[in-house]
Scaffold this motif. Structure first.
Motif: not given
Ligand SMILES: [Zn+2]
Length: 298
Positions: A102-111, A129-134, A153-163
């Protein structure tokens, strides 16, 4: 893009709920679930609709250096309302090579983010979802990492972003709860790395300290998710040199915008833009000394 801080979303929401005409107010608003699938080579890619965001033409966001009257004239020329800039909030799902990304996750349900409904429409469970890329750590891209109660929201995903982006995110006091929740899942990378097979991080500097695009390549086909390199399919392309209020380093962002748009106009590769009209897929055309958006045919 718009809100460096989640609490700004909360205040926008308060304004929204105070109005009887949510569609006429500024800020985020709910949209129907939508999942439009296509292919890049053999990879199945799905554009997911999350929300709509309406920014006022107040001289603070688009064309902060030219003023609202100049911006209004450009909007009018396209038959658009002159007092506002309406943006989509979209995310991308990529299936293949043993990963469901998943590439980005949007605003979230609160918004008002409806990403999870669109994901459901795509037939994918959050736990798959195995990977979330931000692309970057603004609220409209990371808000959907957690539920309204703050759980992953994606309990099994590795969340990836630039250092560099992770370092910047950890310094934001108002993101402390979110940072604490996601820390065990986060893995960082450097610009240019192949983050998962077939998806490479492409530095698109200026918007935030570690803002990344993602290039999906398979079977000789390519798609670039440009993140917030450009926000409006009209204004950002016709006037890439205008100041953009949400760009952290405006001079660098402008240089990146023109150079990247020129490269994409030349390569004619497919583009996914999280804030262009849903589904946000198309190509960049050269138009005089500027650019135009050519939406992909469904
Ligand atoms: Zn954004």
């Amino acid at each position: 893009m718009f809100f460096p801080r989640l609490r700004l979303i909360a205040s926008s929401l308060l304004m929204l709920s105070a109005s009887a005409h949510a569609a006429d107010t500024f800020g985020p608003a709910a949209v129907p679930a939508a999942a439009q699938a296509f292919h890049v080579g053999t990879l199945e890619v799905v554009a997911l609709q999350d929300a709509r965001y309406v920014a006022p033409n107040d001289g603070k966001v688009f064309g902060a250096d030219v003023g609202p009257a100049v911006v209004a004239a450009r909007l009018k020329a396209h038959g658009l309302a002159e007092d506002r800039i309406t943006l989509s909030v979209n995310a991308l799902l990529v299936k293949g090579a043993g990963h469901v990304s998943l590439l980005d996750t949007g605003l979230g349900t609160k918004a008002h983010g409806g990403l999870l409904d669109s994901l459901k429409a795509a037939g994918v469970a959050p736990a798959a979802i195995t990977d979330v890329m931000i692309t970057h750590s603004h609220g409209d891209h990371i808000g959907g990492l957690v539920s309204a109660s703050g759980a992953l929201n994606f309990p099994k995903a590795t969340i990836r972003m630039a250092a560099a982006e992770w370092e910047a995110m950890k310094k934001q006091a108002d993101l402390a709860d979110l940072v604490k929740t996601v820390t065990p899942q986060v893995q960082t990378f450097q610009a240019g790395d192949e983050v998962v097979p077939g998806i490479r991080a492409v530095e698109l500097a200026g918007h935030t300290p570690g803002h990344m695009g993602y290039e999906i390549s398979q079977g000789g086909q390519q798609l670039l998710d440009i993140g917030d390199m450009a926000h409006s399919s009209v204004l950002s392309l016709e006037n890439p040199e205008w100041n953009m209020g949400f760009d952290g380093d405006k001079a660098v962002a402008k240089t990146t915008r023109r150079a990247t748009l020129a490269r994409l106009a030349k390569s004619q590769e497919l583009v996914f833009a999280p804030h262009f009209p849903y589904p946000g897929t198309g190509r960049i055309a050269m138009e005089g000394n500027a650019f135009a958006w050519v939406p992909a045919k469904p």
